[in-house]
Design a protein around this motif. Structure first.
Motif: not given
Lengths: 244, 489
Positions: A140-145, A168-171
């Protein structure tokens, strides 16, 4: 300055393919090192050799007075506790809540009791600004989270150094900032960090030293200013002209 | 190249298992301890195929299922004369000789004819009963079939491995012989028009006709030599002492004329009462027992299959080449051979080494070993479906490989393979029916008992089918429920 990791004549082959050809460098205590370079230059392999997720073909990785490339599995497990890693794909455990993700290793590896682990976990979540997500599942989290949780998870083992593999490459672009902010705070607190990244802005701002890798070698080392403003090698000039 | 090596290794392993076993059955010229052995063990184990009234069949006596018939009475008398207890093992007729040779039973009393072929591998007592060889047909065909020649171009059935089977083959040129292992199924085939007649012994033929008014039996005039018509007791080769003891008992029976005055009339009486109780409801205890055994077999097999399967999958994923090869060989071999063969191999083959292995245990072992191979592959695919990043994350935190598997990989893998595991469970309920061939009292076996007890073929099968379906269907519904819970949890 005290040495944290000494890399001596590190080589890594996959069959006949030489990915790392001969690397001898030192990471000092408290240093933030950003490893940059074109794709396929061996940056990630290099980083993964440092905690022996990839076993070096030859050479030494000296950490805490021991050569990680030539010790038993058991000793390696002990040293890995002190060397955190943050992955490009987060690699959170999807079957556990955020807090459980953070508590698992301290409880199973360091035998920390549940209560202490929970307290420490919440403290770390607060530090990365996600205390309210403690009981949620990674889905349920975003990529950054997710990446901030992954950093908290690494910190829970109180490591002496953290390896970041393109964190950070997959964000999505709008989420890169929140992760870099956490990493910057970490650097400011004196944590030793080795960061493989494509974020040149971050490297310029935060790095104490920038290592430029290409063709399986570390081609050039210098302060961000030296590397970004006055690159010496042709490979570095070429690469920086493309990305900056 | 690697594949070839594995294949060769597999063959070598097979021979390593088979060679010592093949030596076991050929132990000639040993001293005859047959009689003492039985007296020492205190029991006589008699093998028979209880679907052959009036020789041997099941009936309800005081609400309990018991084996009854001429042969049973003879077995009782023999055991009494030897001063030991009688134990009866019911299995299909064509398994009997193997069972005798592998020490599963001490004697066969199952209306067996002492043919020269059989005499070559076992010892026989004197003949205790002889009847003519009849053919049973549908009553409506009465005018069509009067002698052997009338069956030209037709199909006649007989029990596999029986004298009648050879008679049809040898004396009815132009007639196709259809062999099945159970007489019930032959009668079914006759009534549904699959075959035109069944060759069987006179008393049995008369029994079927007496209980089924659509059938007719007649003597078609098989020419049979005297030593082929009669029934005799079979013992292991080279046991003259036991044969002599049996002959003494048989002589007594003959002297007192027990067969005609007691055994045959009693058997006939049981057949009549059976006919009166011919509703399926009165046989519900059979089915209940069958369900119980089927569930016991399935649950135990899946339990041990899961443990062994987990082990095998970890071995297969192991970096240790030896462990890996063993697991691969085992899995490929088990998946490449039929469960039926495995069941018989465990019972007769392994059972030859471990004499006291009961059929139920053999059945459970075989099914567990079988399902372990399939479960191992399910678990392996589950483990391989977990991204390597999960393992790397755990290892980078200093977790050992064991803890990584235990806390990170396996819990996620289990969640992924739950539906496949459930399927394996459901499959096993159905496949466990195979164990009925070695005489384990599962649902299929009980169904066959009901068939022979009621002289009805289709109804018991239909009931068994419904019961199997209810079991598998409710189980898969239950598993679905569980799975949904798992996904929400």
């Amino acid at each position: 300055m005290d040495k944290m990791i000494e890399i001596k004549n590190l080589k890594k082959n996959y069959g006949k393919n030489e990915v790392l050809k001969d690397i001898t460098e030192t990471v000092d205590k408290g240093q933030v090192i950003c490893v940059i370079g074109p794709s396929g230059s061996g940056k990630s392999t290099f980083l993964r050799c440092l905690n022996v997720l990839e076993k070096p073909t030859s050479g030494k990785i000296i950490f805490d007075g021991q050569d990680l490339a030539h010790i038993s599995e058991k000793q390696l497990n002990v040293l890995r506790e002190k060397m955190g890693m943050v992955f490009q794909g987060f690699n959170l455990f999807p079957n556990m809540s955020v807090l459980e993700n953070i508590k698992l290793a301290p409880m199973k590896v360091k035998n920390v009791d549940e209560k202490t682990a929970t307290e420490r976990g919440k403290e770390l979540l607060d530090k990365v600004g996600l205390l309210d997500k403690a009981d949620q599942f990674p889905d349920s989290l975003s990529g950054g989270q997710k990446q901030r949780v992954a950093i908290a998870r690494a910190l829970a083992m109180d490591p002496e150094v953290i390896l970041f593999d393109e964190p950070t490459s997959a964000l999505d672009p709008e989420m890169v900032g929140e992760v870099l902010k956490v990493m910057q705070d970490l650097a400011d607190s004196g944590m030793t960090m080795v960061v493989v990244t494509h974020e040149m802005g971050f490297a310029r701002e935060v790095a104490d030293e920038v290592w430029f890798m290409a063709d399986g070698y570390v081609q050039e080392i210098g302060s961000p200013e030296e590397i970004f403003e006055h690159p010496k090698s042709a490979r570095a000039k070429d690469f920086l002209a493309k990305v900056l | 190249m690697n594949k070839l090596k594995q294949f060769i290794l597999m063959l070598v392993m097979m021979f390593a298992v088979f060679l010592p076993l093949s030596n076991l059955t050929i132990k000639a010229d040993q001293t005859d301890t047959s009689l003492e052995d039985i007296k020492k063990s205190g029991k006589l184990v008699v093998g028979l195929s209880a679907d052959y009234p009036p020789y041997e069949f099941t009936a309800k006596v005081d609400g309990k299922t018991e084996y009854v018939g001429i042969d049973i009475e003879i077995a009782k008398k023999l055991a009494k004369d030897l001063g030991v207890k009688l134990e009866i093992k019911n299995m299909s007729f064509d398994s009997l000789l193997v069972a005798l040779e592998t020490n599963k039973v001490d004697a066969i009393i199952s209306a067996m004819n002492p043919t020269p072929e059989r005499k070559a591998s076992v010892d026989f007592s004197d003949i205790y009963y002889s009847g003519k060889q009849y053919i049973v047909i549908n009553k409506k065909d009465a005018s069509k079939y009067k002698n052997l020649a009338d069956f030209k171009g037709q199909t006649v059935g007989a029990q596999n491995g029986s004298l009648q089977y050879n008679l049809v083959k040898d004396q009815m040129p132009g007639t196709t012989v259809k062999g099945l292992s159970k007489l019930n199924n032959l009668v079914l085939a006759l009534q549904s028009g699959k075959i035109n007649g069944i060759a069987m012994e006179e008393p049995t033929a008369k029994a079927y006709v007496a209980n089924n008014n659509q059938l007719l039996a007649f003597d078609p005039g098989f020419s049979v030599s005297s030593d082929q018509t009669g029934s005799a007791i079979a013992f292991r080769k080279n046991s003259p002492a036991l044969v002599a003891a049996a002959n003494k008992t048989l002589a007594q029976i003959k002297k007192q004329n027990l067969l005609d005055t007691k055994y045959v009339p009693e058997a006939a009486k049981y057949m009549e009462t059976t006919t009166k109780n011919n509703t399926m409801m009165s046989y519900w205890t059979y089915f209940a027992k069958g369900i119980e055994y089927t569930l016991i077999i399935t649950v135990t097999a899946i339990f041990f299959g899961f443990i062994l399967g987990t082990l095998l999958s970890l071995m297969r994923l192991s970096k240790n080449k030896l462990l890996h090869s063993i697991a691969v060989c085992y899995i490929e071999f088990i998946r490449g051979t039929p469960l039926m063969v495995q069941v018989m191999f465990v019972y007769f083959g392994v059972g030859a080494v471990i004499q006291s292995l009961p059929a139920l245990v053999a059945g459970i072992i075989a099914t567990a070993l079988n399902s372990a191979a399939y479960i191992a592959e399910v678990i392996r695919s589950g483990i391989e479906s977990i991204p390597t990043g999960q393992t790397e994350a755990a290892r980078s935190l200093g977790m050992t490989q064991k803890d990584t598997y235990r806390y990170v990989v396996i819990p996620q893998a289990l969640k992924n393979i739950w539906p496949a595991l459930g399927n394996e469970f459901v499959t096993l309920i159905k496949e466990s029916s195979i164990v009925s061939i070695i005489g384990v009292g599962d649902l299929m076996y009980q169904t066959q008992l009901v068939q022979s007890a009621t002289y009805k073929g289709v109804m018991p099968l239909f009931i068994a089918m419904v019961i199997y379906f209810i079991m598998t269907f409710s189980l898969s519904k239950l598993l679905n429920l569980f799975e949904r819970k798992l996904n929400h949890g």
